[in-house]
Design a protein around this motif. Sequence first.
Motif, PDB file in Angstrom:
ATOM      1  N   LYS A 287      44.794  75.192  44.350  1.00 47.74           N
ATOM      2  CA  LYS A 287      46.128  75.227  43.727  1.00 47.74           C
ATOM      3  C   LYS A 287      46.652  73.813  43.478  1.00 47.74           C
ATOM      4  O   LYS A 287      47.307  73.552  42.449  1.00 47.74           O
ATOM      5  CB  LYS A 287      47.108  75.994  44.609  1.00 47.74           C
ATOM      6  N   ALA A 288      46.385  72.889  44.398  1.00 51.82           N
ATOM      7  CA  ALA A 288      46.816  71.506  44.196  1.00 51.82           C
ATOM      8  C   ALA A 288      46.118  70.895  42.989  1.00 51.82           C
ATOM      9  O   ALA A 288      46.749  70.192  42.177  1.00 51.82           O
ATOM     10  CB  ALA A 288      46.530  70.684  45.450  1.00 51.82           C
ATOM     11  N   ASP A 289      44.850  71.159  42.847  1.00 49.64           N
ATOM     12  CA  ASP A 289      44.088  70.666  41.699  1.00 49.64           C
ATOM     13  C   ASP A 289      44.657  71.240  40.400  1.00 49.64           C
ATOM     14  O   ASP A 289      44.848  70.525  39.406  1.00 49.64           O
ATOM     15  CB  ASP A 289      42.623  71.064  41.871  1.00 49.64           C
ATOM     16  N   GLU A 290      44.964  72.515  40.410  1.00 50.91           N
ATOM     17  CA  GLU A 290      45.541  73.166  39.234  1.00 50.91           C
ATOM     18  C   GLU A 290      46.878  72.538  38.854  1.00 50.91           C
ATOM     19  O   GLU A 290      47.132  72.235  37.682  1.00 50.91           O
ATOM     20  CB  GLU A 290      45.718  74.663  39.522  1.00 50.91           C
ATOM     21  N   LEU A 291      47.739  72.315  39.862  1.00 54.19           N
ATOM     22  CA  LEU A 291      49.050  71.747  39.576  1.00 54.19           C
ATOM     23  C   LEU A 291      48.932  70.296  39.129  1.00 54.19           C
ATOM     24  O   LEU A 291      49.612  69.867  38.186  1.00 54.19           O
ATOM     25  CB  LEU A 291      49.940  71.845  40.823  1.00 54.19           C
ATOM     26  N   GLY A 292      48.077  69.531  39.788  1.00 60.41           N
ATOM     27  CA  GLY A 292      47.901  68.135  39.412  1.00 60.41           C
ATOM     28  C   GLY A 292      47.480  67.987  37.968  1.00 60.41           C
ATOM     29  O   GLY A 292      47.957  67.092  37.251  1.00 60.41           O
ATOM     30  N   ALA A 293      46.601  68.881  37.505  1.00 58.35           N
ATOM     31  CA  ALA A 293      46.156  68.834  36.116  1.00 58.35           C
ATOM     32  C   ALA A 293      47.276  69.213  35.150  1.00 58.35           C
ATOM     33  O   ALA A 293      47.430  68.618  34.077  1.00 58.35           O
ATOM     34  CB  ALA A 293      44.958  69.763  35.933  1.00 58.35           C
ATOM     35  N   LYS A 294      48.091  70.201  35.533  1.00 61.53           N
ATOM     36  CA  LYS A 294      49.199  70.641  34.675  1.00 61.53           C
ATOM     37  C   LYS A 294      50.232  69.540  34.452  1.00 61.53           C
ATOM     38  O   LYS A 294      50.913  69.522  33.425  1.00 61.53           O
ATOM     39  CB  LYS A 294      49.884  71.867  35.289  1.00 61.53           C
ATOM     40  N   LEU A 295      50.348  68.631  35.417  1.00 63.86           N
ATOM     41  CA  LEU A 295      51.358  67.582  35.331  1.00 63.86           C
ATOM     42  C   LEU A 295      50.871  66.317  34.632  1.00 63.86           C
ATOM     43  O   LEU A 295      51.672  65.421  34.338  1.00 63.86           O
ATOM     44  CB  LEU A 295      51.843  67.221  36.737  1.00 63.86           C
TER      45      LEU A 295
END
Length: 610
Positions: A169-177
């Motif tokens: 989930k952290a990887d997913e959010l980091g990419a979205k930002l």
Amino acid sequence: MSLHRRGFSSRRVLVAIAFSFALCILYYTHLRNTQSDPLPELIPEEDVVFWPTEPPEIWAERAVQVKNAFLHAYHGYERYAFPHDELTPLSNASTNSFNKWGVTAVDSLDTMLLMGLKDEYERALPMIMNTNFSLPANTAVPFFETVIRYLGGLLSAYALSNDTRLLTKADELGAKLLPAFNTESGFPVYAVNTYEGVESGPPVGMLAEIASWQLEYSYLGKITGKEEYAERATLITDLFYNANLTFSGGMYPTKWDLTSGEPYDLHLSVGAAADSAHEYTLKQYLLTAQTDKENLEMYIRMTTHVINNLMFISPQRHLVYVTDMSTYKLEDTRVTHHFEHLSCFFPGLLALGVKMLPLDDLESVGINVEELTRDLLPRDRGGYEALSEFNLTDLHLWAAEAIAQTCYITYADQPTGLGPETVSMRAGGKFGITRWMSAVRAWDRQGRRGPPPGVGDKLPWSEPPGLVSTKERDRATVTRDYGVRNIAYYLRPETVESFYMLWRVTGDVRWRYRGWHVFQAIEREAKTSSGYACVDRVHMKVPVLLDSMPSYFLAETLKYLYLLFLDEDIVPLDRWVFNTEAHPLPVFAWTPEESVAYGITEEHLPSAVS
């Protein structure tokens, strides 16, 4: 009875008078000669406070009380607000101020893990795992707040639990930002539309918002092995390191042009809009196993400028505080003398530096003072020479203890026991405005009698009884040395954060007792049937509660209090680094292969690696 019969003659009296007169002339001549710098009249002996020694069981019980406070707040959130962002603790409802992704749950994950609250942790995970970070079109999320609360919360919980679902989930959010960095300079913009993948915001960025994410993205790059994360942190360090800071004394100003990557103003502060950016200079160095020389240099520049120029001492109670200043022309510098609760993180940062840095042997970590000051104005280069008169470790610790005590006094002075958001310090007195370093130098010249200025214990101020007229109340405010400017306490953590750092660094029990006093005031004044509320009118005996319980109260305030009361050091400062939302991240080192892949230069690496 005559003087002669008591053993005195008129001749002896005249000799005594003449001798006394000579002593007075010598004294005042000496006083005048030793006061080339402004100094409060004579720094008196500090109030004597006896701090009792209590057995570990007492502090363990107090830690349990903090854990129970967390459970009360979080269970209220679960009952009335989950899965929304925050609880409104008076109306027992919810609010969505931070993306509608359940910020209180995510912000609280690592606190649950540190407190051993497995049931609450497991109940939160399904919602977090099912969160969709792509919001509907035309909805932007604030980059800074999302990074420190959500991304920091996920990364810290992963580091503590080793649950790879959180890493995903952290990887997913980091990419979205990542679209936030699509600016001409590379500084992140204010907000990101995570649905359309575009950035939005004004062309000028606030320092805290553009510079408080290196910890999170560096660690994310380390644990995912993804170049796009780590190289962002490297780029931002280089942007700041190479910026023109000649006219700000080597310290970051508060506003930055997102196109040119250069300072937009000359307003200097460690408070609102700036605080965490300064915090991350030291912490980025520590997180990367003390290898990031550029950030270490920037930390030394910042602390030197703050100690020399932004720290003052009040005229009567000798309260030491840090404030902000703006330079409009080279000779037109204005100081507000406002002291913000947000600035109370700074003593803890100084204490952390005292523990972790060889401040009196900076050459051993590659810091050359001449290189640091090469591009500065002569007046700012002189500031480094002024500090060189003292042991720098001692000086930083004195500054930390003095400011932290003032933070506490602003709590203890109020009938509620809670600290106001902002106070206006009294500047002036017989000797005019006094910088703290001027008082320290005078104290040193006069033989170091008593503790350093502002460091010794002080007793809370109490309002004299029977005050009626406005004039009398104004006079009472003067004796307190400040006036309350913003009368609310927003459940903020900065003061107890510094207490925790000072306790771990010094082992001085006074910081635990001061934290205990703050916690008791929170319990007494802020507790509601479902949680805890921000408190307005803290300067009155009957305050007013506000219908708000920020997520950082659970992520930071209660976490730092819990860790303060534990005897066991479960988050050692040499192995973990807290982000600005109190999410601990583990120290790591880049490998030689990573340094090549991520564009990390020799300035970011220790000699053994480079």
